[in-house]
Design a protein around this motif. Sequence first.
Motif, PDB file in Angstrom:
ATOM      1  N   ALA A  33     -86.755 -36.235 -89.680  1.00  0.00           N
ATOM      2  CA  ALA A  33     -88.047 -36.905 -89.839  1.00  0.00           C
ATOM      3  C   ALA A  33     -88.770 -37.060 -88.508  1.00  0.00           C
ATOM      4  O   ALA A  33     -88.163 -37.347 -87.480  1.00  0.00           O
ATOM      5  CB  ALA A  33     -87.863 -38.274 -90.479  1.00  0.00           C
ATOM      6  N   ILE A  80     -93.184 -44.232 -92.811  1.00  0.00           N
ATOM      7  CA  ILE A  80     -92.071 -43.365 -92.429  1.00  0.00           C
ATOM      8  C   ILE A  80     -91.171 -44.091 -91.426  1.00  0.00           C
ATOM      9  O   ILE A  80     -89.943 -44.013 -91.507  1.00  0.00           O
ATOM     10  CB  ILE A  80     -92.572 -42.024 -91.845  1.00  0.00           C
ATOM     11  CG1 ILE A  80     -93.283 -41.214 -92.920  1.00  0.00           C
ATOM     12  CG2 ILE A  80     -91.429 -41.231 -91.227  1.00  0.00           C
ATOM     13  CD1 ILE A  80     -92.396 -40.707 -94.027  1.00  0.00           C
ATOM     14  N   VAL A 125     -87.179 -44.654 -91.991  1.00  0.00           N
ATOM     15  CA  VAL A 125     -86.181 -44.238 -91.001  1.00  0.00           C
ATOM     16  C   VAL A 125     -85.303 -45.422 -90.626  1.00  0.00           C
ATOM     17  O   VAL A 125     -84.077 -45.295 -90.531  1.00  0.00           O
ATOM     18  CB  VAL A 125     -86.864 -43.617 -89.763  1.00  0.00           C
ATOM     19  CG1 VAL A 125     -85.897 -43.483 -88.596  1.00  0.00           C
ATOM     20  CG2 VAL A 125     -87.482 -42.271 -90.122  1.00  0.00           C
ATOM     21  N   THR A 183     -86.406 -31.898 -85.388  1.00  0.00           N
ATOM     22  CA  THR A 183     -87.505 -31.829 -86.349  1.00  0.00           C
ATOM     23  C   THR A 183     -87.835 -30.402 -86.770  1.00  0.00           C
ATOM     24  O   THR A 183     -88.463 -30.208 -87.804  1.00  0.00           O
ATOM     25  CB  THR A 183     -88.775 -32.473 -85.772  1.00  0.00           C
ATOM     26  OG1 THR A 183     -89.149 -31.771 -84.587  1.00  0.00           O
ATOM     27  CG2 THR A 183     -88.561 -33.949 -85.478  1.00  0.00           C
ATOM     28  N   MET A 237     -88.406 -33.252 -95.087  1.00  0.00           N
ATOM     29  CA  MET A 237     -89.074 -33.682 -93.856  1.00  0.00           C
ATOM     30  C   MET A 237     -89.106 -32.533 -92.859  1.00  0.00           C
ATOM     31  O   MET A 237     -90.102 -32.349 -92.144  1.00  0.00           O
ATOM     32  CB  MET A 237     -88.386 -34.912 -93.258  1.00  0.00           C
ATOM     33  CG  MET A 237     -88.509 -36.160 -94.115  1.00  0.00           C
ATOM     34  SD  MET A 237     -90.201 -36.604 -94.560  1.00  0.00           S
ATOM     35  CE  MET A 237     -90.860 -37.067 -92.989  1.00  0.00           C
TER      36      MET A 237
END
Length: 168
Positions: free
Chosen positions: A33, A40, A44, A61, A84
């Motif tokens: 993510a 978000i 997380v 990522t 993600m």
Amino acid sequence: MTFVLGGAASGKSVFGENLIVNSGLIPVYLATARIWDAEIKNRVQVHRDRRDTAWTNCEATHDLAPVLSKRRAGEAVLVDCATMWLTNHVMDDTDLAQAQADLLTALANCAAPIVVVSNELGQGIVPADADTRAFREAQGRLNIALAAQADTAVQVVAGLPNVLKGSL
């Protein structure tokens, strides 16, 4: 590789975490993510709060290969999540076919067992806009490829696992 698929808030991440913890191996969390907004960021944090200090936490990522290539026997890796990861590539307008091929190679070459978590987006309504439809299609193609490569595929609905391929 075990592929865990489910809808949003279906319990798929918790199920994947439990698979890793119950393996008896050293748990490694590979977070994909990118923090786009407060929602978000909160998600997380909820995921972080669930894991204890036994977990090794890694972030990637885009290119998961460097992290996966460092994993060894005795570890078990949770990749959370493929959706993600795909979002990051779409937002950065990268070559999705190449990124997917690189991801599948990195997963295949990892020395540790892996659990990959992903979202099922194809069971809802047809999105109204072209960009969202394109993302749903890309996610579907990615999920098909991950399921094909996996030894075990599990769909999680309301926290309950349904084995689609292989065995737990």
